[in-house]
Design a protein around this motif. Sequence first.
Motif, PDB file in Angstrom:
ATOM      1  N   ASP A 159      41.657  69.624 -19.641  1.00 23.04           N
ATOM      2  CA  ASP A 159      41.234  71.015 -19.421  1.00 23.04           C
ATOM      3  C   ASP A 159      40.733  71.247 -18.001  1.00 23.04           C
ATOM      4  O   ASP A 159      41.084  72.246 -17.376  1.00 23.04           O
ATOM      5  CB  ASP A 159      40.147  71.425 -20.422  1.00 23.04           C
ATOM      6  CG  ASP A 159      40.681  71.621 -21.831  1.00 23.04           C
ATOM      7  OD1 ASP A 159      41.923  71.655 -22.010  1.00 23.04           O
ATOM      8  OD2 ASP A 159      39.860  71.723 -22.757  1.00 23.04           O
ATOM      9  N   GLU A 160      39.908  70.347 -17.481  1.00 25.09           N
ATOM     10  CA  GLU A 160      39.377  70.580 -16.137  1.00 25.09           C
ATOM     11  C   GLU A 160      40.486  70.540 -15.090  1.00 25.09           C
ATOM     12  O   GLU A 160      40.453  71.293 -14.122  1.00 25.09           O
ATOM     13  CB  GLU A 160      38.230  69.633 -15.792  1.00 25.09           C
ATOM     14  CG  GLU A 160      38.621  68.261 -15.367  1.00 25.09           C
ATOM     15  CD  GLU A 160      37.446  67.415 -14.926  1.00 25.09           C
ATOM     16  OE1 GLU A 160      36.298  67.886 -14.867  1.00 25.09           O
ATOM     17  OE2 GLU A 160      37.690  66.236 -14.628  1.00 25.09           O
ATOM     18  N   THR A 161      41.481  69.703 -15.288  1.00 24.19           N
ATOM     19  CA  THR A 161      42.600  69.633 -14.342  1.00 24.19           C
ATOM     20  C   THR A 161      43.468  70.885 -14.440  1.00 24.19           C
ATOM     21  O   THR A 161      43.829  71.479 -13.420  1.00 24.19           O
ATOM     22  CB  THR A 161      43.441  68.366 -14.584  1.00 24.19           C
ATOM     23  OG1 THR A 161      42.587  67.227 -14.412  1.00 24.19           O
ATOM     24  CG2 THR A 161      44.601  68.279 -13.605  1.00 24.19           C
ATOM     25  N   GLY A 168      41.970  75.071  -9.425  1.00 25.91           N
ATOM     26  CA  GLY A 168      42.893  75.697  -8.491  1.00 25.91           C
ATOM     27  C   GLY A 168      43.459  74.718  -7.486  1.00 25.91           C
ATOM     28  O   GLY A 168      44.596  74.855  -7.035  1.00 25.91           O
ATOM     29  N   SER A 169      42.657  73.700  -7.116  1.00 25.65           N
ATOM     30  CA  SER A 169      43.107  72.719  -6.130  1.00 25.65           C
ATOM     31  C   SER A 169      42.283  71.448  -6.243  1.00 25.65           C
ATOM     32  O   SER A 169      41.246  71.422  -6.912  1.00 25.65           O
ATOM     33  CB  SER A 169      43.002  73.287  -4.713  1.00 25.65           C
ATOM     34  OG  SER A 169      41.656  73.555  -4.378  1.00 25.65           O
ATOM     35  N   LEU A 170      42.761  70.405  -5.574  1.00 25.05           N
ATOM     36  CA  LEU A 170      42.051  69.130  -5.481  1.00 25.05           C
ATOM     37  C   LEU A 170      41.528  68.950  -4.061  1.00 25.05           C
ATOM     38  O   LEU A 170      42.199  69.335  -3.096  1.00 25.05           O
ATOM     39  CB  LEU A 170      42.995  67.963  -5.769  1.00 25.05           C
ATOM     40  CG  LEU A 170      43.369  67.658  -7.202  1.00 25.05           C
ATOM     41  CD1 LEU A 170      44.419  66.541  -7.240  1.00 25.05           C
ATOM     42  CD2 LEU A 170      42.154  67.247  -8.003  1.00 25.05           C
ATOM     43  N   LEU A 171      40.358  68.356  -3.944  1.00 28.53           N
ATOM     44  CA  LEU A 171      39.797  67.955  -2.662  1.00 28.53           C
ATOM     45  C   LEU A 171      39.520  66.469  -2.772  1.00 28.53           C
ATOM     46  O   LEU A 171      38.808  66.037  -3.691  1.00 28.53           O
ATOM     47  CB  LEU A 171      38.511  68.722  -2.365  1.00 28.53           C
ATOM     48  CG  LEU A 171      37.775  68.337  -1.088  1.00 28.53           C
ATOM     49  CD1 LEU A 171      38.609  68.702   0.143  1.00 28.53           C
ATOM     50  CD2 LEU A 171      36.416  69.026  -1.034  1.00 28.53           C
ATOM     51  N   ALA A 205      50.273  65.607 -15.492  1.00 23.02           N
ATOM     52  CA  ALA A 205      50.975  65.097 -14.308  1.00 23.02           C
ATOM     53  C   ALA A 205      51.646  66.233 -13.539  1.00 23.02           C
ATOM     54  O   ALA A 205      51.598  66.266 -12.310  1.00 23.02           O
ATOM     55  CB  ALA A 205      52.008  64.046 -14.712  1.00 23.02           C
ATOM     56  N   GLU A 206      52.243  67.168 -14.261  1.00 16.24           N
ATOM     57  CA  GLU A 206      52.889  68.304 -13.603  1.00 16.24           C
ATOM     58  C   GLU A 206      51.881  69.104 -12.783  1.00 16.24           C
ATOM     59  O   GLU A 206      52.140  69.483 -11.647  1.00 16.24           O
ATOM     60  CB  GLU A 206      53.544  69.205 -14.648  1.00 16.24           C
ATOM     61  CG  GLU A 206      54.299  70.368 -14.061  1.00 16.24           C
ATOM     62  CD  GLU A 206      54.969  71.202 -15.131  1.00 16.24           C
ATOM     63  OE1 GLU A 206      54.983  72.440 -14.965  1.00 16.24           O
ATOM     64  OE2 GLU A 206      55.452  70.645 -16.120  1.00 16.24           O
ATOM     65  N   ASP A 219      38.705  77.084  -8.840  1.00 21.61           N
ATOM     66  CA  ASP A 219      37.821  75.934  -8.686  1.00 21.61           C
ATOM     67  C   ASP A 219      38.495  74.834  -7.876  1.00 21.61           C
ATOM     68  O   ASP A 219      39.691  74.579  -8.008  1.00 21.61           O
ATOM     69  CB  ASP A 219      37.436  75.368 -10.052  1.00 21.61           C
ATOM     70  CG  ASP A 219      36.480  76.272 -10.819  1.00 21.61           C
ATOM     71  OD1 ASP A 219      35.870  77.169 -10.200  1.00 21.61           O
ATOM     72  OD2 ASP A 219      36.346  76.065 -12.038  1.00 21.61           O
ATOM     73  N   ILE A 220      37.697  74.170  -7.044  1.00 23.64           N
ATOM     74  CA  ILE A 220      38.150  73.033  -6.246  1.00 23.64           C
ATOM     75  C   ILE A 220      37.581  71.787  -6.911  1.00 23.64           C
ATOM     76  O   ILE A 220      36.369  71.635  -7.036  1.00 23.64           O
ATOM     77  CB  ILE A 220      37.637  73.140  -4.797  1.00 23.64           C
ATOM     78  CG1 ILE A 220      38.079  74.460  -4.164  1.00 23.64           C
ATOM     79  CG2 ILE A 220      38.111  71.941  -3.984  1.00 23.64           C
ATOM     80  CD1 ILE A 220      37.320  74.809  -2.894  1.00 23.64           C
TER      81      ILE A 220
END
Length: 192
Positions: free
Chosen positions: A46-48, A52-55, A78-79, A121-122
Amino acid sequence: MSRLLVSEFVTVDGVMEDPGGAEGFEHGGWAFQFERGAEGDRFKLDETLQAGSLLLGRVTYEGFAAAWPSRKDEAGFAEKMNAMPKHVVSSTLERAEWNNSRVLGSDLAAVSELKREDGGDILVAGSCRLVNGLAQQGLIDEYRLMVFPIILGSGKRLFTDTGKASALRLTSSKAAGECMILTYEPRAAAAG
């Protein structure tokens, strides 16, 4: 404005180093010794999917970039990892080859700018040095810690000696298999 969420696997004594066992740490792979249950799997999915993006810091980015492009799964994890924008804080990485990745450089002011954008969310995972720098700059809006029932006694810890106290407020806690998921906000953010 985007929120910066730090999500980490940690031991009871705060070690976050090499939960999966791919980094060569003497205690590496400790997260696989425990069942996080359907609740833990759902939480990570769920959190993934909601981010909105990864840092990421360089080391974590390189590990993820080596692992995720070839993976597929039915749940869409994974997608999402492969498709979402990825931002890398690094003083040494010049180019980021993984799909939708860009290098921000080492100045955390770029992260402040990123938070001002409306991109959702980042999410920060791993990236110990980066997390400590973000914490010192007051840039973290929420900590999501999946605590595994083990004490390692050595290894990189989530929080290093900063010489400064930082109060947190527990916003949720729940069991996830043999683990606990603890969510905290910095006390100043909770009051404001």
